[in-house]
Design a protein around this motif. Structure first.
Motif, short mmCIF file in Angstrom:
data_model
loop_
_atom_site.label_atom_id
_atom_site.label_comp_id
_atom_site.label_asym_id
_atom_site.label_seq_id
_atom_site.Cartn_x
_atom_site.Cartn_y
_atom_site.Cartn_z
N LEU A 26 -28.29 2.56 -43.08
CA LEU A 26 -27.39 2.05 -44.02
C LEU A 26 -26.81 0.86 -43.58
O LEU A 26 -26.00 0.26 -44.41
N GLY A 27 -26.55 0.45 -42.20
CA GLY A 27 -25.75 -0.67 -41.67
C GLY A 27 -24.44 -0.63 -41.80
O GLY A 27 -23.83 0.31 -41.62
N ILE A 28 -23.65 -1.58 -42.43
CA ILE A 28 -22.39 -1.72 -42.62
C ILE A 28 -21.82 -0.29 -43.34
O ILE A 28 -20.62 0.15 -43.28
N ILE A 29 -22.47 0.12 -44.41
CA ILE A 29 -22.29 1.23 -45.38
C ILE A 29 -22.21 2.41 -44.50
O ILE A 29 -21.28 3.28 -44.60
N GLY A 30 -23.21 2.51 -43.67
CA GLY A 30 -23.12 3.85 -42.77
C GLY A 30 -21.93 3.68 -41.77
O GLY A 30 -21.28 4.73 -41.25
N ILE A 31 -21.41 2.60 -41.42
CA ILE A 31 -20.06 2.43 -40.56
C ILE A 31 -19.18 2.78 -41.28
O ILE A 31 -18.07 3.53 -40.97
N ILE A 32 -19.10 2.48 -42.46
CA ILE A 32 -17.90 2.83 -43.49
C ILE A 32 -17.93 4.46 -43.59
O ILE A 32 -16.80 4.91 -43.58
N ILE A 33 -18.91 5.05 -44.02
CA ILE A 33 -19.12 6.49 -44.21
C ILE A 33 -18.59 7.21 -43.09
O ILE A 33 -17.99 8.08 -43.11
#
Length: 167
Positions: A49-56
């Motif tokens: 997920l990239g940056i979305i994974g980091i946010i999650i």
């Protein structure tokens, strides 16, 4: 300008390798964030997920609960503290609550990290060396303090004392 299929293939290979490297970087970042919060793993969140994974992963609450009061301890907690299987594959014992933790777990359920526990252990050894105490004496003092703080029962204290003294 004319491109042949060889140039396109090289471009695609370079692009794919660069994309995999970027995905791995995101994976490592999310894994570090996830483990700093007390969870295991997390690489896949960043990889896929990239940056979305980091946010999650950043929005997950930290696993920091306090079991200083024995009534707040979950079922099976005392049994898990003495689990010898937890020490296989790099397991460690928390110096604050005396819980056995598996090697992959970086945060004990009492909310203390493995590093904090190791620092406390080193500090206790240094204090004992200054005062001329043996490791057994320090362990007995720690067990007594745990009894006084209500982390263990009298029976558990007696069992620990016998174990430390080799009785």
């Amino acid at each position: 300008m004319y491109y042949d299929s060889g140039d396109a293939a090289i471009f695609l290979i370079v692009y794919a390798v660069a994309a995999i490297i970027v995905c791995c970087i995101f994976g490592v970042v999310t894994k570090k964030i996830n483990e700093s919060k007390g969870y295991y793993g997390g690489f896949a969140w960043g990889f896929w997920l990239g940056i979305i994974g980091i946010i999650i992963v950043s929005c997950k609450p930290a696993v920091r609960s306090s079991y200083s009061n024995p009534q707040n301890m979950p079922n099976g907690y005392r049994e898990e503290r003495e689990n010898p299987l937890a020490y296989s594959n790099g397991g460690w014992r928390c110096e604050f609550c005396d819980r056995a933790n598996p090697g992959h777990k970086m945060l004990c359920d009492c909310g203390r990290s493995r590093n904090e526990s190791e620092q406390k252990k080193a500090r206790l050894r240094a204090e004992g060396a200054k005062q001329g105490k043996t490791v057994k004496e320090i362990q007995l003092e720690v067990a007594k303090k745990m009894l006084d703080d209500g982390l263990i029962t009298q029976e558990e204290y007696e069992e620990k004392r016998r174990k430390i003294l080799g009785i």
